[in-house]
Design a protein around this motif. Structure first.
Motif, PDB file in Angstrom:
ATOM      1  N   GLN A  13     -95.646   5.691 -88.284  1.00 45.21           N
ATOM      2  CA  GLN A  13     -94.170   5.886 -87.951  1.00 45.21           C
ATOM      3  C   GLN A  13     -93.209   5.610 -88.939  1.00 45.21           C
ATOM      4  O   GLN A  13     -92.076   6.102 -89.369  1.00 45.21           O
ATOM      5  CB  GLN A  13     -93.783   5.496 -86.540  1.00 45.21           C
ATOM      6  N   LEU A  20     -92.789  15.624 -90.869  1.00 45.53           N
ATOM      7  CA  LEU A  20     -91.920  15.321 -89.865  1.00 45.53           C
ATOM      8  C   LEU A  20     -92.599  16.161 -88.547  1.00 45.53           C
ATOM      9  O   LEU A  20     -92.931  17.057 -88.653  1.00 45.53           O
ATOM     10  CB  LEU A  20     -90.319  15.509 -89.866  1.00 45.53           C
ATOM     11  N   ASP A  24     -89.445  13.814 -84.072  1.00 45.37           N
ATOM     12  CA  ASP A  24     -88.594  12.956 -85.055  1.00 45.37           C
ATOM     13  C   ASP A  24     -87.079  13.633 -85.222  1.00 45.37           C
ATOM     14  O   ASP A  24     -86.328  13.380 -85.855  1.00 45.37           O
ATOM     15  CB  ASP A  24     -89.160  13.161 -86.699  1.00 45.37           C
ATOM     16  N   THR A  41     -82.554  14.628 -88.161  1.00 45.89           N
ATOM     17  CA  THR A  41     -83.664  13.573 -87.763  1.00 45.89           C
ATOM     18  C   THR A  41     -82.952  12.271 -86.875  1.00 45.89           C
ATOM     19  O   THR A  41     -81.835  12.247 -87.029  1.00 45.89           O
ATOM     20  CB  THR A  41     -84.087  13.029 -89.007  1.00 45.89           C
ATOM     21  N   LYS A  42     -84.007  11.836 -86.042  1.00 47.71           N
ATOM     22  CA  LYS A  42     -83.478  10.701 -85.190  1.00 47.71           C
ATOM     23  C   LYS A  42     -83.065   9.547 -86.159  1.00 47.71           C
ATOM     24  O   LYS A  42     -82.130   8.869 -85.858  1.00 47.71           O
ATOM     25  CB  LYS A  42     -84.694  10.173 -84.334  1.00 47.71           C
TER      26      LYS A  42
END
Length: 86
Positions: A13, A20, A24, A41-42
């Protein structure tokens, strides 16, 4: 063995070069009439555009350059398809 697997998962991770996955990404825009979706993206600030490929009929996702993101945000400002809280 379970501890070793957990450590390996954490390392994967944190690897910035790993591919990805859908987990994600956060959907931030979804227009069902055009089939266009935007994801962010987070972690970090990378954006992706998903749209239906007219040749195959399948969704296709591509990364967006920061300049493209600014332009798209300006074009879609006020659209009802932005996902609140995303």
């Amino acid at each position: 063995a379970a501890e070793a697997e957990a450590v390996q998962d954490d390392e994967e991770q944190d690897d910035p070069n790993r591919p990805l996955t859908a987990a994600d990404l956060v959907a931030v825009y979804d227009d069902p009439s055009t089939g266009i979706m935007l994801h962010r993206t987070k972690t970090g600030d990378r954006w992706f555009l998903t749209q239906i490929d007219p040749m195959s009929g399948q969704p296709r996702t591509m990364p967006l350059h920061p300049d493209d993101v600014r332009q798209i945000k300006a074009q879609l400002e006020g659209s009802p398809y932005w996902i609140l809280g995303a």
